[in-house]
Design a protein around this motif. Structure first.
Motif, PDB file in Angstrom:
ATOM      1  N   SER A  31     -16.181  -4.230  -7.729  1.00 34.24           N
ATOM      2  CA  SER A  31     -14.796  -4.680  -7.862  1.00 34.24           C
ATOM      3  C   SER A  31     -13.822  -3.704  -7.213  1.00 34.24           C
ATOM      4  O   SER A  31     -12.794  -4.124  -6.672  1.00 34.24           O
ATOM      5  N   ALA A  32     -14.128  -2.417  -7.231  1.00 34.54           N
ATOM      6  CA  ALA A  32     -13.231  -1.420  -6.633  1.00 34.54           C
ATOM      7  C   ALA A  32     -13.093  -1.645  -5.131  1.00 34.54           C
ATOM      8  O   ALA A  32     -12.031  -1.431  -4.559  1.00 34.54           O
ATOM      9  N   LYS A  33     -14.163  -2.105  -4.508  1.00 31.54           N
ATOM     10  CA  LYS A  33     -14.143  -2.351  -3.063  1.00 31.54           C
ATOM     11  C   LYS A  33     -13.124  -3.435  -2.716  1.00 31.54           C
ATOM     12  O   LYS A  33     -12.340  -3.290  -1.767  1.00 31.54           O
ATOM     13  N   LEU A  34     -13.096  -4.499  -3.475  1.00 35.60           N
ATOM     14  CA  LEU A  34     -12.160  -5.594  -3.223  1.00 35.60           C
ATOM     15  C   LEU A  34     -10.725  -5.197  -3.555  1.00 35.60           C
ATOM     16  O   LEU A  34      -9.792  -5.520  -2.809  1.00 35.60           O
ATOM     17  N   LEU A  35     -10.532  -4.496  -4.665  1.00 35.24           N
ATOM     18  CA  LEU A  35      -9.189  -4.063  -5.027  1.00 35.24           C
ATOM     19  C   LEU A  35      -8.652  -3.036  -4.030  1.00 35.24           C
ATOM     20  O   LEU A  35      -7.463  -3.038  -3.709  1.00 35.24           O
ATOM     21  N   LEU A  36      -9.528  -2.171  -3.530  1.00 33.86           N
ATOM     22  CA  LEU A  36      -9.109  -1.199  -2.523  1.00 33.86           C
ATOM     23  C   LEU A  36      -8.668  -1.904  -1.248  1.00 33.86           C
ATOM     24  O   LEU A  36      -7.653  -1.546  -0.650  1.00 33.86           O
ATOM     25  N   LYS A  37      -9.395  -2.923  -0.836  1.00 32.18           N
ATOM     26  CA  LYS A  37      -9.020  -3.666   0.373  1.00 32.18           C
ATOM     27  C   LYS A  37      -7.655  -4.317   0.192  1.00 32.18           C
ATOM     28  O   LYS A  37      -6.814  -4.273   1.093  1.00 32.18           O
ATOM     29  N   ALA A  38      -7.409  -4.901  -0.960  1.00 35.46           N
ATOM     30  CA  ALA A  38      -6.104  -5.510  -1.232  1.00 35.46           C
ATOM     31  C   ALA A  38      -4.999  -4.448  -1.229  1.00 35.46           C
ATOM     32  O   ALA A  38      -3.914  -4.661  -0.678  1.00 35.46           O
ATOM     33  N   ALA A  39      -5.275  -3.287  -1.823  1.00 31.82           N
ATOM     34  CA  ALA A  39      -4.296  -2.197  -1.864  1.00 31.82           C
ATOM     35  C   ALA A  39      -4.001  -1.667  -0.465  1.00 31.82           C
ATOM     36  O   ALA A  39      -2.847  -1.394  -0.124  1.00 31.82           O
ATOM     37  N   LEU A  40      -5.021  -1.532   0.355  1.00 32.08           N
ATOM     38  CA  LEU A  40      -4.820  -1.048   1.724  1.00 32.08           C
ATOM     39  C   LEU A  40      -4.030  -2.053   2.558  1.00 32.08           C
ATOM     40  O   LEU A  40      -3.214  -1.671   3.404  1.00 32.08           O
ATOM     41  N   GLY A  41      -4.247  -3.343   2.327  1.00 32.32           N
ATOM     42  CA  GLY A  41      -3.463  -4.364   3.013  1.00 32.32           C
ATOM     43  C   GLY A  41      -1.992  -4.282   2.632  1.00 32.32           C
ATOM     44  O   GLY A  41      -1.105  -4.361   3.493  1.00 32.32           O
ATOM     45  N   ALA A  42      -1.716  -4.098   1.343  1.00 32.44           N
ATOM     46  CA  ALA A  42      -0.330  -3.951   0.886  1.00 32.44           C
ATOM     47  C   ALA A  42       0.287  -2.667   1.432  1.00 32.44           C
ATOM     48  O   ALA A  42       1.460  -2.647   1.824  1.00 32.44           O
TER      49      ALA A  42
ATOM     50  N   ASP B 221      -0.546  -1.131   4.256  1.00 34.00           N
ATOM     51  CA  ASP B 221      -0.298  -1.343   5.680  1.00 34.00           C
ATOM     52  C   ASP B 221       0.979  -2.159   5.881  1.00 34.00           C
ATOM     53  O   ASP B 221       1.794  -1.845   6.753  1.00 34.00           O
ATOM     54  N   ARG B 222       1.192  -3.200   5.069  1.00 31.50           N
ATOM     55  CA  ARG B 222       2.426  -3.989   5.171  1.00 31.50           C
ATOM     56  C   ARG B 222       3.643  -3.119   4.885  1.00 31.50           C
ATOM     57  O   ARG B 222       4.671  -3.230   5.545  1.00 31.50           O
ATOM     58  N   HIS B 223       3.535  -2.219   3.895  1.00 30.35           N
ATOM     59  CA  HIS B 223       4.647  -1.316   3.577  1.00 30.35           C
ATOM     60  C   HIS B 223       4.963  -0.411   4.765  1.00 30.35           C
ATOM     61  O   HIS B 223       6.124  -0.258   5.143  1.00 30.35           O
ATOM     62  N   TYR B 224       3.944   0.176   5.355  1.00 25.66           N
ATOM     63  CA  TYR B 224       4.173   1.091   6.473  1.00 25.66           C
ATOM     64  C   TYR B 224       4.744   0.378   7.689  1.00 25.66           C
ATOM     65  O   TYR B 224       5.458   0.977   8.477  1.00 25.66           O
TER      66      TYR B 224
END
Length: 181
Positions: free
Chosen positions: A138-149, A151-154
């Protein structure tokens, strides 16, 4: 410690610069090199760079907790002022702390914990799952979602969209106002 050194281009203060990184050091870089069942990388280059950018700011901001005694001041030495000794920080470190806080706020409380654990504290995904009592993988999927958010912030994007597409703001005409009640 095993080293796997490579050179990548990273945006620093608005300009692209070549930096050397040790791919064996970070759990994020190990995940970036993994391929999915379809043969494509699990993380995009943008997600990886966003995580590394957060880690760089975290490190520059001196946000890692001390693991040993502070030998810089004696018991009767100068008095520290400010939270976490912020009076002693450079402007660059304070700016880095500000950028980390803005990034964490942009990602949100639901995803920021796994992002900080993996990108900043360099915890493995299995460790994060065990500490948080999460299901396996589950951490793998949540990390991917967090990294996408992140990247959008940056890149100041409002959400996942295709290049050239426009976001619908409202359906009505410019002077349309909904009726209340």
């Amino acid at each position: 410690m095993k080293q796997d050194i490579c050179t990548v281009m990273v945006e620093i203060d608005g300009e692209m610069q070549a930096v050397s990184i040790n791919l064996a050091e970070s759990p994020l870089s190990q995940l970036y090199r993994r391929k999915g069942a379809d043969g494509k990388p699990f993380l995009t280059a943008e997600e990886f760079v966003a995580g590394e950018r957060l880690r760089a700011d975290f490190t520059r901001g001196n946000l890692m907790p001390r693991t040993s005694a502070n030998w810089e001041t004696g018991v009767g030495g100068r008095n520290r002022t400010g939270a976490n000794g912020t009076a002693e920080l450079t402007d660059a470190a304070l700016a880095s702390r500000f950028r980390v806080q803005k990034a964490i706020d942009a990602v949100g409380p639901e995803l920021s914990g796994v992002l900080v654990d993996v990108c900043c504290f360099l915890k493995g995904l299995e460790t994060v799952e065990r500490e948080r009592l999460w299901p396996v993988r589950s951490a793998k999927l949540l990390l991917k979602a967090a990294l996408g958010a992140l990247d959008r912030h940056y890149h100041q994007r409002s959400g996942p969209s295709k290049p050239g597409s426009q976001t619908i703001v409202q359906w009505g005409t410019e002077d349309y106002r909904p009726q209340i009640g």
